[in-house]
Design a protein around this motif. Structure first.
Motif, PDB file in Angstrom:
ATOM      1  N   MET A   4     -10.484   8.440 -18.195  1.00 46.68           N
ATOM      2  CA  MET A   4     -10.569   7.181 -17.447  1.00 46.68           C
ATOM      3  C   MET A   4      -9.524   7.170 -16.359  1.00 46.68           C
ATOM      4  O   MET A   4      -8.360   7.504 -16.580  1.00 46.68           O
ATOM      5  N   GLY A   5      -9.928   6.786 -15.166  1.00 43.36           N
ATOM      6  CA  GLY A   5      -9.002   6.738 -14.052  1.00 43.36           C
ATOM      7  C   GLY A   5      -8.035   5.588 -14.167  1.00 43.36           C
ATOM      8  O   GLY A   5      -8.228   4.641 -14.914  1.00 43.36           O
ATOM      9  N   ARG A   6      -6.982   5.643 -13.406  1.00 47.57           N
ATOM     10  CA  ARG A   6      -5.983   4.592 -13.394  1.00 47.57           C
ATOM     11  C   ARG A   6      -5.732   4.146 -11.968  1.00 47.57           C
ATOM     12  O   ARG A   6      -5.742   4.928 -11.035  1.00 47.57           O
ATOM     13  N   SER A   7      -5.447   2.863 -11.814  1.00 49.65           N
ATOM     14  CA  SER A   7      -5.174   2.322 -10.497  1.00 49.65           C
ATOM     15  C   SER A   7      -3.801   2.739 -10.022  1.00 49.65           C
ATOM     16  O   SER A   7      -2.866   2.888 -10.814  1.00 49.65           O
ATOM     17  N   ASN A   8      -3.666   2.926  -8.691  1.00 48.55           N
ATOM     18  CA  ASN A   8      -2.379   3.248  -8.096  1.00 48.55           C
ATOM     19  C   ASN A   8      -1.654   1.997  -7.600  1.00 48.55           C
ATOM     20  O   ASN A   8      -0.709   2.086  -6.831  1.00 48.55           O
ATOM     21  N   GLN A   9      -2.121   0.810  -8.053  1.00 42.18           N
ATOM     22  CA  GLN A   9      -1.525  -0.435  -7.594  1.00 42.18           C
ATOM     23  C   GLN A   9      -0.031  -0.487  -7.902  1.00 42.18           C
ATOM     24  O   GLN A   9       0.409  -0.225  -9.018  1.00 42.18           O
ATOM     25  N   ARG A  10       0.764  -0.812  -6.901  1.00 45.78           N
ATOM     26  CA  ARG A  10       2.205  -0.927  -7.088  1.00 45.78           C
ATOM     27  C   ARG A  10       2.555  -2.293  -7.671  1.00 45.78           C
ATOM     28  O   ARG A  10       1.733  -3.183  -7.771  1.00 45.78           O
ATOM     29  N   THR A  11       3.788  -2.476  -8.055  1.00 45.37           N
ATOM     30  CA  THR A  11       4.239  -3.739  -8.616  1.00 45.37           C
ATOM     31  C   THR A  11       4.737  -4.687  -7.536  1.00 45.37           C
ATOM     32  O   THR A  11       5.086  -5.821  -7.813  1.00 45.37           O
ATOM     33  N   THR A  12       4.803  -4.252  -6.277  1.00 42.68           N
ATOM     34  CA  THR A  12       5.242  -5.130  -5.190  1.00 42.68           C
ATOM     35  C   THR A  12       4.138  -6.110  -4.847  1.00 42.68           C
ATOM     36  O   THR A  12       2.999  -5.985  -5.291  1.00 42.68           O
ATOM     37  N   ASP A  13       4.476  -7.090  -4.019  1.00 41.01           N
ATOM     38  CA  ASP A  13       3.529  -8.141  -3.685  1.00 41.01           C
ATOM     39  C   ASP A  13       2.448  -7.665  -2.724  1.00 41.01           C
ATOM     40  O   ASP A  13       1.375  -8.247  -2.662  1.00 41.01           O
ATOM     41  N   GLN A  14       2.719  -6.625  -1.971  1.00 41.35           N
ATOM     42  CA  GLN A  14       1.749  -6.149  -0.993  1.00 41.35           C
ATOM     43  C   GLN A  14       0.785  -5.127  -1.583  1.00 41.35           C
ATOM     44  O   GLN A  14       1.151  -4.336  -2.443  1.00 41.35           O
ATOM     45  N   VAL A  15      -0.449  -5.183  -1.081  1.00 44.75           N
ATOM     46  CA  VAL A  15      -1.469  -4.208  -1.455  1.00 44.75           C
ATOM     47  C   VAL A  15      -1.752  -3.355  -0.237  1.00 44.75           C
ATOM     48  O   VAL A  15      -2.100  -3.860   0.833  1.00 44.75           O
ATOM     49  N   ARG A  16      -1.578  -2.060  -0.388  1.00 41.56           N
ATOM     50  CA  ARG A  16      -1.726  -1.129   0.732  1.00 41.56           C
ATOM     51  C   ARG A  16      -3.190  -0.711   0.865  1.00 41.56           C
ATOM     52  O   ARG A  16      -3.769  -0.154  -0.065  1.00 41.56           O
ATOM     53  N   PHE A  17      -3.752  -0.974   2.027  1.00 42.21           N
ATOM     54  CA  PHE A  17      -5.174  -0.719   2.268  1.00 42.21           C
ATOM     55  C   PHE A  17      -5.382   0.494   3.168  1.00 42.21           C
ATOM     56  O   PHE A  17      -4.648   0.701   4.142  1.00 42.21           O
ATOM     57  N   GLY A  18      -6.443   1.223   2.840  1.00 40.81           N
ATOM     58  CA  GLY A  18      -7.022   2.176   3.765  1.00 40.81           C
ATOM     59  C   GLY A  18      -8.380   1.635   4.168  1.00 40.81           C
ATOM     60  O   GLY A  18      -9.051   0.970   3.360  1.00 40.81           O
ATOM     61  N   VAL A  19      -8.800   1.868   5.406  1.00 34.87           N
ATOM     62  CA  VAL A  19     -10.105   1.393   5.854  1.00 34.87           C
ATOM     63  C   VAL A  19     -10.988   2.579   6.226  1.00 34.87           C
ATOM     64  O   VAL A  19     -10.506   3.592   6.758  1.00 34.87           O
ATOM     65  N   VAL A  20     -12.261   2.438   5.919  1.00 28.35           N
ATOM     66  CA  VAL A  20     -13.262   3.438   6.272  1.00 28.35           C
ATOM     67  C   VAL A  20     -14.263   2.763   7.201  1.00 28.35           C
ATOM     68  O   VAL A  20     -14.917   1.792   6.822  1.00 28.35           O
ATOM     69  N   GLY A  21     -14.354   3.253   8.414  1.00 30.96           N
ATOM     70  CA  GLY A  21     -15.211   2.625   9.405  1.00 30.96           C
ATOM     71  C   GLY A  21     -14.367   2.000  10.497  1.00 30.96           C
ATOM     72  O   GLY A  21     -13.398   1.288  10.213  1.00 30.96           O
ATOM     73  N   THR A  22     -14.722   2.276  11.745  1.00 32.77           N
ATOM     74  CA  THR A  22     -13.900   1.818  12.870  1.00 32.77           C
ATOM     75  C   THR A  22     -14.717   0.982  13.849  1.00 32.77           C
ATOM     76  O   THR A  22     -14.470   0.994  15.051  1.00 32.77           O
ATOM     77  N   ASN A  23     -15.682   0.225  13.332  1.00 34.21           N
ATOM     78  CA  ASN A  23     -16.518  -0.595  14.210  1.00 34.21           C
ATOM     79  C   ASN A  23     -15.955  -2.004  14.337  1.00 34.21           C
ATOM     80  O   ASN A  23     -14.878  -2.320  13.818  1.00 34.21           O
ATOM     81  N   PHE A  24     -16.699  -2.861  15.017  1.00 33.40           N
ATOM     82  CA  PHE A  24     -16.208  -4.214  15.286  1.00 33.40           C
ATOM     83  C   PHE A  24     -16.048  -5.040  14.020  1.00 33.40           C
ATOM     84  O   PHE A  24     -15.202  -5.933  13.960  1.00 33.40           O
ATOM     85  N   ILE A  25     -16.847  -4.757  12.980  1.00 35.87           N
ATOM     86  CA  ILE A  25     -16.694  -5.481  11.723  1.00 35.87           C
ATOM     87  C   ILE A  25     -15.300  -5.229  11.141  1.00 35.87           C
ATOM     88  O   ILE A  25     -14.631  -6.152  10.650  1.00 35.87           O
ATOM     89  N   THR A  26     -14.860  -3.987  11.190  1.00 33.73           N
ATOM     90  CA  THR A  26     -13.523  -3.663  10.694  1.00 33.73           C
ATOM     91  C   THR A  26     -12.454  -4.381  11.497  1.00 33.73           C
ATOM     92  O   THR A  26     -11.467  -4.874  10.942  1.00 33.73           O
ATOM     93  N   ASP A  27     -12.645  -4.467  12.805  1.00 34.79           N
ATOM     94  CA  ASP A  27     -11.712  -5.225  13.645  1.00 34.79           C
ATOM     95  C   ASP A  27     -11.607  -6.666  13.156  1.00 34.79           C
ATOM     96  O   ASP A  27     -10.510  -7.223  13.030  1.00 34.79           O
ATOM     97  N   TRP A  28     -12.754  -7.278  12.903  1.00 27.16           N
ATOM     98  CA  TRP A  28     -12.773  -8.680  12.489  1.00 27.16           C
ATOM     99  C   TRP A  28     -12.106  -8.873  11.130  1.00 27.16           C
ATOM    100  O   TRP A  28     -11.354  -9.826  10.918  1.00 27.16           O
ATOM    101  N   VAL A  29     -12.411  -7.975  10.194  1.00 21.60           N
ATOM    102  CA  VAL A  29     -11.838  -8.091   8.849  1.00 21.60           C
ATOM    103  C   VAL A  29     -10.323  -7.912   8.893  1.00 21.60           C
ATOM    104  O   VAL A  29      -9.579  -8.644   8.222  1.00 21.60           O
ATOM    105  N   ILE A  30      -9.852  -6.964   9.686  1.00 22.09           N
ATOM    106  CA  ILE A  30      -8.411  -6.752   9.804  1.00 22.09           C
ATOM    107  C   ILE A  30      -7.724  -7.999  10.348  1.00 22.09           C
ATOM    108  O   ILE A  30      -6.665  -8.417   9.854  1.00 22.09           O
ATOM    109  N   ALA A  31      -8.336  -8.636  11.344  1.00 19.67           N
ATOM    110  CA  ALA A  31      -7.755  -9.853  11.918  1.00 19.67           C
ATOM    111  C   ALA A  31      -7.614 -10.945  10.867  1.00 19.67           C
ATOM    112  O   ALA A  31      -6.581 -11.627  10.787  1.00 19.67           O
ATOM    113  N   GLY A  32      -8.644 -11.111  10.045  1.00 13.07           N
ATOM    114  CA  GLY A  32      -8.570 -12.116   8.988  1.00 13.07           C
ATOM    115  C   GLY A  32      -7.617 -11.722   7.889  1.00 13.07           C
ATOM    116  O   GLY A  32      -6.846 -12.550   7.380  1.00 13.07           O
TER     117      GLY A  32
END
Length: 360
Positions: free
Chosen positions: A1-29
């Protein structure tokens, strides 16, 4: 069973797949939530990844999803690639212990969704469909007010928006929006917005009757779907990428009516009682519309919960089952469907007809 790499800090580090306008909008929000940390972007092209990274001040770039998914630099992945890639990319990331927020349409078909859900459970990670309207304050206000209209008799929703890419299709050029090899088409892009809220509010329908237009490229251009429920509720949705409409969404009850100006972006929400008294039920909106889906996703990760209440895995699966049945009635078949049939036959887990879980 896999395990999450989630850290204990308050921030969640994201990687994004896809560089279209939808990604632009989601990043802004997403950047309106202080817990969101944009760490990496993955694109097939190194140049595209670099330019997107510069545009959004992203410190790390990848041209291999395998490499990004295996990287300790990220905790979660937002996937905004073509629909046909959603399942495979989501599964790869979850197998490496990453939480996944995947754009709608969730996948190409129901078998893919089932494999995604199973992978999330096997690897103890969060998987959520990025269906933004059902997480907004406007939609939650509808849920809170629903009891005030009494017994609900009809749900009607319309989302018809002419696509500029249709002009090219009429000239004989098939762009991505109308390409079945990418699992695209009107129901996958537009129709899903009318169906998903219905499922969140009322659950699985008992019957489905669809009509529409199948374009020469092999996808649907528009559709009209009628649903019935065991409790006497009827529902109708209209969707289109080849014509416009300004029709609102309505929830009609014996004691009142809820009207929404648009189902994809709720800007007005009114409750009208049978005596004619009207009330604005839309709360103050203090964030970008895309903020709410990312905030919900981060809440799940940090609370240890694995599913959203509104954007649950069950709601995503039911919605995909409905869209599969609509496509079956319209004669729309994706290459991804044939691949899943092959997988099913190879593993002896059922014949193709077993996938027809909802019928007219």
């Amino acid at each position: 069973m896999g395990r999450s790499n989630q850290r204990t800090t308050d921030q969640v580090r994201f990687g994004v797949v896809g560089t279209n306008f939808i990604t632009d909008w989601v990043i802004a929000g997403a950047r309106e939530d202080g817990r969101f940390e944009l760490t990496a972007v993955c694109s097939r092209s190194e140049e595209t990844a670099r330019l997107f990274a510069v545009k959004h001040n992203i410190p790390h770039t990848f041209t291999s999803l395998e490499a990004m998914a295996a990287s300790p630099l990220i905790d979660a992945v937002y996937i905004a690639s073509p629909n046909v890639k959603h399942a495979g990319q989501s599964i790869l990331c979850m197998q490496r212990g990453k939480h996944v927020l995947c754009e709608k349409a969730f996948a190409s078909n129901t078998p893919e969704v089932r494999r995604m859900i199973q992978t999330a459970q096997d690897n103890n990670v969060v998987l959520m469909e990025a269906m933004k309207p059902t997480l907004t304050p406007g939609f939650k206000a509808v849920q809170n007010a629903l009891h005030r209209v009494g017994v609900v008799r009809q749900y009607f929703s319309c989302y018809c928006q002419y696509s500029s890419r249709y002009d090219k299709l009429k000239e004989g050029t098939v762009l991505n929006a109308f390409d079945p090899s990418l699992s695209n088409g009107a129901i996958m892009d537009i129709g899903v917005y009318t169906i998903y809220p219905m499922v969140v509010l009322f659950g699985r329908p008992t019957t489905i009757q669809a009509s529409g237009v199948k374009l020469f490229s092999g996808v649907d251009g528009h559709g009209n779907i009628c649903f019935t429920y065991e409790n006497g509720l009827n529902a109708t949705v209209l969707y289109s990428k080849i014509a416009n409409s300004r029709l609102p969404t309505e929830i009609q009850g014996e004691d009142g009516l809820i009207t929404l100006d648009r189902i994809n972006i709720i800007g007005e929400a009114t409750l009208e009682r049978r005596n004619g008294q009207k009330e604005n039920i839309l709360p103050v909106i203090d964030h970008n519309e895309y903020y709410y889906e990312v905030a919900e996703f981060i809440d799940l990760i940090q609370s240890g919960r694995k599913e959203s209440v509104n954007n649950s895995l069950e709601n995503s699966r039911i919605t995909m089952e409905i869209m599969d049945e609509v496509r079956r009635q319209l004669g729309v078949v994706f290459p991804a469907d044939e691949r899943e049939i092959g997988r099913s036959e190879d593993r002896k887990i059922g014949r193709p007809q077993d996938r027809k879980t909802v019928r007219p």
